[in-house]
Structures are given as C-alpha cells and as structure tokens.
Design a protein around this motif. Structure first.
Motif, PDB file in Angstrom:
ATOM      1  N   GLU A   1       0.832  -1.200   0.000  1.00  9.54           N
ATOM      2  CA  GLU A   1       0.000   0.000   0.000  1.00  9.54           C
ATOM      3  C   GLU A   1       0.868   1.253   0.000  1.00  9.54           C
ATOM      4  O   GLU A   1       1.862   1.338   0.714  1.00  9.54           O
ATOM      5  N   GLY A   2       0.461   2.221  -0.812  1.00  8.86           N
ATOM      6  CA  GLY A   2       1.149   3.508  -0.838  1.00  8.86           C
ATOM      7  C   GLY A   2       2.614   3.405  -1.227  1.00  8.86           C
ATOM      8  O   GLY A   2       3.488   3.972  -0.567  1.00  8.86           O
TER       9      GLY A   2
ATOM     10  N   SER B   1       6.077   4.053  -2.905  1.00  4.83           N
ATOM     11  CA  SER B   1       6.783   5.219  -3.437  1.00  4.83           C
ATOM     12  C   SER B   1       8.250   4.870  -3.621  1.00  4.83           C
ATOM     13  O   SER B   1       8.778   3.968  -2.973  1.00  4.83           O
TER      14      SER B   1
ATOM     15  N   SER C   1      12.052   6.839  -3.822  1.00  6.14           N
ATOM     16  CA  SER C   1      12.735   8.104  -3.562  1.00  6.14           C
ATOM     17  C   SER C   1      14.236   7.897  -3.651  1.00  6.14           C
ATOM     18  O   SER C   1      14.743   6.774  -3.580  1.00  6.14           O
TER      19      SER C   1
ATOM     20  N   SER D   1      10.547  12.159  -5.329  1.00  5.20           N
ATOM     21  CA  SER D   1       9.802  11.020  -4.795  1.00  5.20           C
ATOM     22  C   SER D   1       8.708  10.665  -5.790  1.00  5.20           C
ATOM     23  O   SER D   1       7.904  11.511  -6.178  1.00  5.20           O
ATOM     24  N   LEU D   2       8.686   9.412  -6.190  1.00  5.67           N
ATOM     25  CA  LEU D   2       7.760   8.931  -7.209  1.00  5.67           C
ATOM     26  C   LEU D   2       6.661   8.118  -6.540  1.00  5.67           C
ATOM     27  O   LEU D   2       6.927   7.112  -5.893  1.00  5.67           O
ATOM     28  N   LYS D   3       5.415   8.575  -6.651  1.00  8.22           N
ATOM     29  CA  LYS D   3       4.285   7.888  -6.031  1.00  8.22           C
ATOM     30  C   LYS D   3       3.688   6.877  -7.015  1.00  8.22           C
ATOM     31  O   LYS D   3       3.260   7.247  -8.101  1.00  8.22           O
ATOM     32  N   LEU D   4       3.664   5.607  -6.600  1.00  6.01           N
ATOM     33  CA  LEU D   4       3.174   4.541  -7.480  1.00  6.01           C
ATOM     34  C   LEU D   4       1.865   3.926  -6.995  1.00  6.01           C
ATOM     35  O   LEU D   4       1.313   3.054  -7.664  1.00  6.01           O
ATOM     36  N   GLY D   5       1.369   4.322  -5.834  1.00  6.24           N
ATOM     37  CA  GLY D   5       0.093   3.808  -5.341  1.00  6.24           C
ATOM     38  C   GLY D   5       0.204   2.395  -4.785  1.00  6.24           C
ATOM     39  O   GLY D   5       1.260   1.959  -4.331  1.00  6.24           O
ATOM     40  N   ASP D   6      -0.904   1.648  -4.828  1.00  8.38           N
ATOM     41  CA  ASP D   6      -0.955   0.282  -4.293  1.00  8.38           C
ATOM     42  C   ASP D   6      -0.573  -0.720  -5.380  1.00  8.38           C
ATOM     43  O   ASP D   6      -0.895  -0.532  -6.547  1.00  8.38           O
TER      44      ASP D   6
ATOM     45  N   CYS E   1       6.703   1.027   1.263  1.00  9.39           N
ATOM     46  CA  CYS E   1       5.241   1.019   1.284  1.00  9.39           C
ATOM     47  C   CYS E   1       4.785   1.266   2.714  1.00  9.39           C
ATOM     48  O   CYS E   1       5.590   1.338   3.645  1.00  9.39           O
TER      49      CYS E   1
END
Length: 424
Positions: free
Chosen positions: A231-232, A234, A236, A250-255, A284
C-alpha cells in the motif's frame, strides 16, 4: 453455627453464628475469626460486651477460595484469651467455564484486526470477576494484555475483543487465559498468518552517461512478489547529491497487488561534471523496503556544430552565390583556438568574406577565419560571397579545427550552376 451445605467457589456465602455467655462474668471485645484457609472473610465482627446468660446472633460473610469438601471453622476470642470454636462442612463447587477464541486466518502486515473472546458459564453457580489475560510473540502487538469480563451467571455468556496488529511476517499464536474467583480457569489460542508485501526495485539502466545539462529519463519498476498488497508504494532517492537534478525526487506509485508491478519515470539532469553514485529506495505503508544502486557519470566539454546554406541553388553562371555558415558551441565548456577554412573549386571565385567574430584572410580558392574561442551557447555567423564562373555541380568544403577535445570537423555544400544554354 449454620450455613449452606453446597456453594460455588468465589461466591459470597453467609453463615449464622449463635454466641452465648454461660459464665458468671461479662466478656468484652469478643472478636470473631475465620480459621480456615479455604475461606476468606468479608467482614470481621466484634461484640463489645456479652453479659452472663446473654446470647448474640451474628451473620458472617465469607468467600470460598478452594474447591472440594471444606471445613469452615469460626472462633470467638476475647482479649483475656477466652475462646470457643465451631465448625461446619461445606461442599465448594469449582467454577466451570469454557473459552472460545477466534480471529482471521490471514492478516496484512501492520494492519489491525480483532481477536474475539467468548466465555460460557457451564456450571451451576455464578462466575465472579472473570478476567482474560493475553500473551503474544514478538511479531504481534496487543492493544492491551488484560480484558475484564466481569460476572457470568449460570448458563450465561460474556464476549469481548482485543485489537491486535501483526508487525512482522510469519505465523503467530496469541494465547488467551481466563481466570476467575475461586480458582476457575480456561485457556485458548488463536493462530494467524501475517502476510507481507515483498518489494523488488529495478531500473531501466543502472549506469547513465550524460553530458552536463543533458536530460535522461530513468524508468523505475517496482514489483510485489509477496502475499499481501503493498500500500502507498513510493520510490525516492536516498541523500541526493548536489550537482544532480532529479525530478520528481519522490515517485508515487500507489498500491500494488501481489504479483503485480508499477512503473514511473524520473528525469535526471547533471548540473556539473563528475560521478554520482545514488541509492534509490522503494517503500510502502507496511514498512517493507527495497533498494537499488544507480551511477550517473557526467562529462563537460565543448561541442561544435556547423550549419551551411547556399543561395541560390541552383545558380546561374556569371551570377553570385552566397554561402552562410553558422558555427555554434552547444557544449558546456568553451571551445578554444577555433579556425574555419573554406575551400572553393576553381569555378567559384571568392568575392567577399565576413564573420561576426575573428580575423579573415583570403587566398586563391581559400578563405581562413581565425575565430578564436566560442563560449557555451555562443554562435558565430559567417558569409561567403562568390562569383559563379562556370557551370557544374560544385562542392565547397569547410574544415573547422579547434583545441582538444574537438579536433577537426568537416562540412560541405554542393551547388549546381547552370550555364547560359541551360547545361551544367
């Protein structure tokens, strides 16, 4: 002394005592004592004075703490040491209860879940002050370790729950023990498997050579090889160095579901030359991490580019042809000792040479322009005017020399000259 023949352990019991003074003198400060370790007194009555021939009736309360056939003994004692003792036999029935525990078989790492506790009184007497005690291994965090369940009437049930959280991956057993007054006990356990995501981080390339100010796109892939969703997620850059611009940091990739993956791009631009060793981390919400190393090597150097145009093309014999040359430094360092030599075939006669920078010298069929230095981003524009003497497909050659690391750069332009009768 009289009392019940059968009682439940942990339940309050009343005994009736009759105390008489058969002597000739009054007795004062008479204390009533319980002389049995199977019973705990609730009150300890005292008779201030008992006159000759006087009789007192008392009610004494006690709690049986041992099961089985027990003898309860009471003693009346005066300060002078006068005492009398009376006993009665009581059958103390132990508490009888059953414990049921339940919880999920599979839980996510770091996610709270409820552990249910249910206690049934299958005995004939009430259960008093039931309390559940929980114990768990290191991989489990308990919201609390004790749960008060109170009293349970015969045939009754009490329920409770405790929030639990798995903080480490694995199979964990939570043990539950229920105790009550009178020595009653019941035990149970719940086994859960804590599933965790397992992250793997990969890069489209691990070594990136670049020139200063040149941009590169790095594709980052995170996969989840575990048994639970990540979950969550990312990615970095750990301690990004100066001299290197990274976007986003920071790259957000989600779940990411088990067996799945997600990608994202980072733009990398070196601002100064050097070697940059980076560490990228994926993480995560469950605290699982993965990391990989990246090396960026940046170089700074001059870079000369030449553009040549001719006008007109085709031209006419006896007419003028203009060659325009643009020399630019698209590198990140100054180009030094730049010199351009233009060589014209005999069919073209040099008429005029101009340069926005440098010194010009012209000889038969050749023009030399000593430009000197060209700064990064600077352009030098040159114009060569020639007369077309004869028809033909004519090639003009341009040679640019500069100090290392450039060396020699060549360019050429072909111009078609048409004769008076249309031939060439």
């Amino acid at each position: 002394m009289t009392g019940p023949e059968r009682v439940g352990a942990g339940n309050e019991v009343e005994f009736q005592l009759t105390l008489s003074n058969t002597g000739d003198a009054a007795v004062t400060g008479v204390q009533i004592e319980v002389r049995s370790d199977a019973f705990e007194p609730i009150d300890r009555p005292t008779i201030d004075e008992l006159k000759p021939g006087q009789t007192e009736k008392l009610t004494l309360r006690a709690v049986p703490v041992k099961s089985g056939r027990q003898i309860c003994t009471f003693a009346a004692v005066s300060p002078e040491g006068i005492e009398c003792v009376s006993s009665t036999t009581v059958e103390v029935v132990p508490p009888r209860m059953t414990l049921s525990t339940s919880g999920p078989d599979l839980v996510k790492l770091m996610e709270g879940f409820s552990l249910a506790i249910e206690v049934d009184n299958v005995g004939e007497f009430p259960i008093r002050n039931a309390k559940a005690t929980l114990s768990a291994p290191e991989g489990i965090e308990l919201e609390r370790e004790e749960l008060d369940l109170g009293d349970i009437e015969p045939g009754g049930t009490v329920k409770g729950e405790v929030m639990v959280r798995a903080v480490a991956e694995g199979v964990w057993t939570v043990k539950v023990a229920v105790r009550c007054d009178g020595g009653g006990k019941a035990e149970g356990e719940v086994t859960v498997r804590a599933a965790a995501p397992k992250l793997a981080l990969s890069l489209s390339r691990k070594l990136i050579p670049l020139k200063v100010s040149e941009k590169a796109i790095l594709t980052v892939t995170v996969s989840n090889d575990g048994d639970a969703p990540a979950e969550g997620v990312s990615v970095s850059v750990d301690s990004p160095p100066e001299g290197l611009q990274i976007s986003p940091m920071s790259l957000k990739l989600g779940d990411i579901e088990p067996g799945g993956s997600a990608q994202g791009d980072m733009e990398i631009t070196p601002l100064s030359p050097g070697r940059y060793d980076l560490k990228l981390k994926a993480g995560c919400a469950q605290g699982v991490e993965a990391e990989v190393e990246l090396t960026v090597v940046s170089v700074s150097r001059p870079e000369i580019r030449v553009a040549v145009t001719d006008d007109p093309d085709p031209g006419l014999a006896g007419g003028e042809v203009v060659y325009r040359v643009k020399v630019s430094n698209v590198g990140t360092e100054e180009a030094r000792s730049v010199e351009l030599t233009a060589s014209f075939p005999p069919q073209l006669a040099i008429k005029d040479v101009k340069s926005s920078k440098g010194e010009v010298s012209v000889s038969e069929g050749k023009a030399v322009v000593r430009i000197g230095s060209i700064k990064p981003g600077e352009e030098v524009n040159l114009t060569f005017k020639v007369d077309a003497l004869e028809p033909g497909d004519l090639i003009v050659r341009f040679a640019i020399k500069a100090a290392p690391p450039i060396g020699t750069i060549s360019a050429e332009e072909m111009t078609s000259i048409i004769g008076s009768e249309g031939g060439r």
